[in-house]
Structure formats: structure tokens, C-alpha cells
Design an enzyme around this catalytic site. Structure first.
Site, short mmCIF file in Angstrom:
data_model
loop_
_atom_site.label_atom_id
_atom_site.label_comp_id
_atom_site.label_asym_id
_atom_site.label_seq_id
_atom_site.Cartn_x
_atom_site.Cartn_y
_atom_site.Cartn_z
N GLU A 18 43.15 32.90 49.18
CA GLU A 18 43.38 33.68 47.96
C GLU A 18 44.85 33.67 47.53
O GLU A 18 45.28 34.52 46.76
CB GLU A 18 42.89 35.11 48.17
CG GLU A 18 41.37 35.19 48.29
CD GLU A 18 40.87 36.62 48.38
OE1 GLU A 18 40.54 37.19 47.35
OE2 GLU A 18 40.85 37.15 49.49
N SER A 145 37.16 37.18 47.05
CA SER A 145 37.07 36.40 45.80
C SER A 145 35.78 35.59 45.69
O SER A 145 35.74 34.58 45.00
CB SER A 145 38.27 35.45 45.65
OG SER A 145 39.42 36.19 45.33
N TYR A 211 37.65 34.67 37.72
CA TYR A 211 39.02 34.35 37.32
C TYR A 211 39.16 33.52 36.05
O TYR A 211 40.27 33.17 35.67
CB TYR A 211 39.75 33.68 38.49
CG TYR A 211 39.83 34.60 39.70
CD1 TYR A 211 40.51 35.81 39.61
CD2 TYR A 211 39.18 34.30 40.89
CE1 TYR A 211 40.55 36.68 40.68
CE2 TYR A 211 39.21 35.16 41.97
CZ TYR A 211 39.91 36.35 41.86
OH TYR A 211 39.95 37.21 42.92
N ARG A 250 39.00 49.62 46.31
CA ARG A 250 37.99 49.36 45.26
C ARG A 250 36.69 48.97 45.94
O ARG A 250 36.68 48.07 46.78
CB ARG A 250 38.47 48.23 44.35
CG ARG A 250 37.85 48.25 42.96
CD ARG A 250 37.97 46.90 42.30
NE ARG A 250 37.01 45.99 42.89
CZ ARG A 250 37.28 44.71 43.22
NH1 ARG A 250 38.47 44.20 43.01
NH2 ARG A 250 36.35 43.96 43.74
N ASP A 252 32.64 47.76 45.68
CA ASP A 252 31.72 47.00 44.83
C ASP A 252 30.28 47.40 45.12
O ASP A 252 29.90 47.57 46.28
CB ASP A 252 31.90 45.49 45.08
CG ASP A 252 33.29 45.01 44.74
OD1 ASP A 252 33.95 45.65 43.91
OD2 ASP A 252 33.73 43.99 45.32
N GLU A 265 30.90 46.26 49.53
CA GLU A 265 32.13 46.15 50.33
C GLU A 265 33.23 47.00 49.72
O GLU A 265 33.13 47.45 48.57
CB GLU A 265 32.61 44.70 50.36
CG GLU A 265 32.86 44.15 48.97
CD GLU A 265 34.05 43.23 48.88
OE1 GLU A 265 34.75 43.01 49.88
OE2 GLU A 265 34.32 42.75 47.77
N ASN A 267 37.50 46.83 49.12
CA ASN A 267 38.73 46.01 49.16
C ASN A 267 39.92 46.94 49.30
O ASN A 267 40.08 47.86 48.49
CB ASN A 267 38.88 45.23 47.85
CG ASN A 267 37.73 44.27 47.65
OD1 ASN A 267 37.64 43.25 48.30
ND2 ASN A 267 36.80 44.63 46.77
N GLY A 271 42.70 43.14 43.40
CA GLY A 271 43.53 42.38 42.45
C GLY A 271 44.34 43.34 41.58
O GLY A 271 43.84 44.38 41.18
N1 ATP Z 1 23.53 41.63 48.58
C1 ATP Z 1 23.89 41.16 47.39
N2 ATP Z 1 23.02 41.19 46.34
C2 ATP Z 1 23.37 40.68 45.13
N3 ATP Z 1 24.56 40.13 44.86
C3 ATP Z 1 25.47 40.08 45.86
C4 ATP Z 1 25.18 40.60 47.17
N4 ATP Z 1 26.28 40.39 47.94
C5 ATP Z 1 27.20 39.79 47.16
N5 ATP Z 1 26.72 39.58 45.92
C6 ATP Z 1 27.44 38.93 44.80
O1 ATP Z 1 28.52 38.20 45.33
C7 ATP Z 1 29.79 38.71 44.88
C8 ATP Z 1 30.81 38.65 45.99
O2 ATP Z 1 30.37 39.41 47.08
P1 ATP Z 1 31.31 40.42 47.87
O3 ATP Z 1 31.86 41.44 46.95
O4 ATP Z 1 30.54 40.92 49.03
O5 ATP Z 1 32.44 39.41 48.40
P2 ATP Z 1 34.00 39.18 48.24
O6 ATP Z 1 34.17 37.71 48.23
O7 ATP Z 1 34.66 39.91 49.34
O8 ATP Z 1 34.46 39.81 46.88
P3 ATP Z 1 35.92 40.37 46.38
O9 ATP Z 1 36.48 39.35 45.44
O10 ATP Z 1 35.54 41.61 45.63
O11 ATP Z 1 36.76 40.61 47.56
C9 ATP Z 1 29.47 40.13 44.41
O12 ATP Z 1 30.39 40.55 43.43
C10 ATP Z 1 28.05 39.99 43.88
O13 ATP Z 1 28.04 39.46 42.56
MG MG Z 2 33.58 42.05 46.07
#
Ligand code: ATP
Ligand code: MG
Length: 308
Positions: A18, A145, A211, A250, A252, A265, A267, A271
Site C-alpha cells: 500500500e 486496499s 482508487y 474506520r 467497514d 473489519e 482500519n 486513508g
Molecule cells: N464477506 C464479504 N461479503 C461481501 N463483500 C465482501 C466481504 N468481505 C469483503 N468484501 C468486499 O471486499 C472489500 C475488501 O474487503 P475488506 O474490507 O475485508 O479488506 P481490506 O483489503 O482490508 O480493505 P481496506 O482497504 O478497507 O483496508 C470490501 O470493501 C467488500 O466490498
Molecule cells: Mg475494508
């Protein structure tokens, strides 16, 4: 001559996947802090042997991903006794590892999609071995991300998705896919900010849709009934507290058709460009970006004073 401005070192870049996002967070935060009257030095972190400029009062952590967001950097800062923005090392470590954080959420009664955790060289499961039916979401436990995340709709795609996630982390989650809408809620201090709805115009919220300007529509405040909005805000605040986060986070979420909310999750270093999610939510609450960055710096400084 006596120095009156606060001197901030913005740590940015890093060496995780990232890095590019972090360089943007760092540059935006540095500009905002300058405009709020701080003296700012930007430090591009390329390895673990970074150095702080002389006279630094406080460190603004603008790193995302491994090293900067997983608690390792925070550990170093704590050992050196330097005041820094955001959560402490232990909370960062817990939040960054989705296997660990989801276990905590469950213990605390916070709904998160069910799933299984693969460790080490454990083989990809067969679809019929999963405790739920496809689609599934396969993701690395410690990444961000949307890197390494795949939505799996056919059983034959499972092994490849696990392999892709393993490029980021040896711990891999296979989660039930939650259909429906997506939301995020920021916490600042001990208060939840307005909820944002995330609406990718095509597909899901993957790296490109995160992004590329114009690929995703953001609705703030989210068009939800008042009680559901409050519920998501309280949920975000609880998640922040359960992980022991500090000052900013934050969370999600997914909301399915039955009205069930699932926490994906948290964060600890979201960002922080002017157009990122948490700053958007702060702006909707009347907190301009320079004020947001300055508040984080002041929280860190006040902590430093209490400790010393
Ligand atoms: N169980 C789920 N059901 C539906 N969509 C999901 C699920 N898990 C993840 N996603 C999709 O994948 C994306 C990324 O997942 P997640 O937020 O877990 O990972 P991340 O890579 O850590 O994200 P971030 O950029 O917020 O750190 C989510 O924003 C969502 O759109
Ligand atoms: Mg996320």
C-alpha cells in the site's frame, strides 16, 4: 529564539503493497498540517532504519499495511517514547489481523461474516466442506486496499483464490459472501462520524474501484432510516472499543436484504487524502481536513505530556 509551532514528522510511504496509497495520505496530511500552522517534515519510510528530523515533537503515522499499520512501527515508537497519532501497537496488531479481530468481534457479540481460517500450508477447502454455500470471499488476514481479495462464485475458483491471497499472507480467510449494500463508519475521538454508503458503479469495491476517481459513488450521509444509521454508528464505535483503538478508526460493513449488518473489519490507519472516506465523513460533520489532522496531532501530544 523560543519555538512556538508544533513540529510534526509525517511518516509516509513504507514498504508494504500500500506504499502508493500511503504516499498520498502522507502528502495530503502534511499539507493540511502546514495549513493549520504546524512545522512539518515528511519522512519517506523505505526500510526499518528511518530517522526522525531533530526537534520532532510528534509523529503523524501515515503508513498503511504491513509494518506501519500492523503494530510494528507503533512498537518502535512506544519503545522510543515518542508521541504518535492513532492507536497503540497492541490495538494495531489486533485490528490488522482479520482472523484475530473477527474472533474478538464474535466474543463481543458483534456480527461478522462466518468463515474459516487457513493457516500455513493448509489446502484450499472444497466448496462442500465450507460451513456455508458459495459465493465466498477469500482474503489475506493481514493486508488492505482489497489487495489479494477475490469473490468466488464457482467451486473451481477456490484453489486459485487461496493461492492469490497467500501471496499477501500465509493466513487466509474464506468468508461467506454477504450480498446487499456496503457502508463504512469512521470514529474520531469517542464519537462515530456520519455513515457513508459505498456504491461501486461496476463490480465490487476492489482496488481499482477504490482508487480510480469516478468509479465509485459515495453517499454521505448514507440514505438510511435514522434507526439503521444509528445502529451502524454504534456498531462502529463498539468495534473501535472492542479492539482498544485510540482517536481514529474506520469500520467497514455489509447490510443484507433482511436488514442484518455484518462487520467486515476495522482500519486503524484509514486513508487520509482529502477525498478518502474518513475525511469525507468528518467534512460532513463540519470538521475540515486541516482540523481533522491537527486534532490527531494534538491528541498525541497531550498523551505525550501525560506520560512524561
Ligand atoms: N464477506 C464479504 N461479503 C461481501 N463483500 C465482501 C466481504 N468481505 C469483503 N468484501 C468486499 O471486499 C472489500 C475488501 O474487503 P475488506 O474490507 O475485508 O479488506 P481490506 O483489503 O482490508 O480493505 P481496506 O482497504 O478497507 O483496508 C470490501 O470493501 C467488500 O466490498
Ligand atoms: Mg475494508
Amino acid at each position: 529564539m523560543k519555538r512556538t509551532e508544533i513540529q510534526v514528522a509525517v511518516l509516509k510511504g513504507g514498504f508494504s503493497r500500500e506504499r502508493a496509497v500511503s504516499l498520498r495520505t502522507g502528502a495530503a496530511a502534511a499539507a493540511a498540517l502546514r495549513s493549520s500552522g504546524c512545522r512539518v517534515e515528511e519522512v519517506d519510510v523505505r526500510h526499518r532504519r528511518w530517522r526522525l528530523p531533530a526537534g520532532t515533537d510528534v509523529v503523524f503515522v501515515a503508513l498503511h499495511g504491513a509494518y506501519g499499520e500492523d503494530g510494528e512501527l507503533q512498537d518502535t515508537l512506544e519503545k522510543r517514547g515518542l508521541p504518535f497519532t492513532g492507536s497503540d501497537a497492541a490495538a494495531c496488531r489486533r485490528a490488522f489481523d482479520k482472523a484475530a479481530s473477527k474472533a474478538r468481534f464474535r466474543e463481543a457479540g458483534l456480527a461478522t461474516p462466518e468463515g474459516i481460517v487457513l493457516r500455513g500450508r493448509e489446502k484450499a477447502p472444497k466448496a462442500e466442506e465450507l460451513p456455508f454455500s458459495l459465493p465466498a470471499v477469500v482474503k489475506p488476514a493481514r493486508e488492505g486496499s482489497s489487495l489479494g481479495v477475490r469473490i468466488v462464485r464457482a467451486a473451481s475458483e477456490l484453489p486459485t483464490a487461496v493461492q492469490i491471497a497467500r501471496r499477501s499472507d500465509e493466513i487466509v480467510l474464506v468468508e461467506r459472501y454477504i450480498p446487499g449494500r456496503e457502508f463504512t463508519v469512521g470514529v474520531l475521538g469517542e464519537k462515530a462520524l456520519p455513515v457513508i454508503e459505498i456504491c461501486p458503479k461496476n463490480g465490487w469495491y476492489d482496488y481499482r474501484n477504490k482508487y480510480t476517481v469516478g468509479n465509485t459513488e459515495y453517499r454521505v450521509p448514507a440514505p438510511l432510516r435514522w434507526n439503521l444509521r444509528k445502529k451502524i454508528q454504534n456498531f462502529g464505535l463498539r468495534a473501535h472499543q472492542v479492539l482498544g483503538c485510540r482517536d481514529i478508526s474506520r469500520a467497514d460493513f455489509r447490510l443484507d436484504e433482511t436488514g442484518e449488518i455484518y462487520l467486515l473489519e476495522v482500519n486503524t490507519i484509514p486513508g487520509m487524502t482529502k477525498t478518502s472516506l474518513l475525511p469525507k465523513a468528518a467534512a460532513a460533520a463540519g470538521i475540515a481536513f486541516p482540523k481533522l489532522c491537527r486534532t490527531l496531532v494534538e491528541c498525541a501530544l497531550n498523551r505525550g505530556k501525560i506520560l512524561s
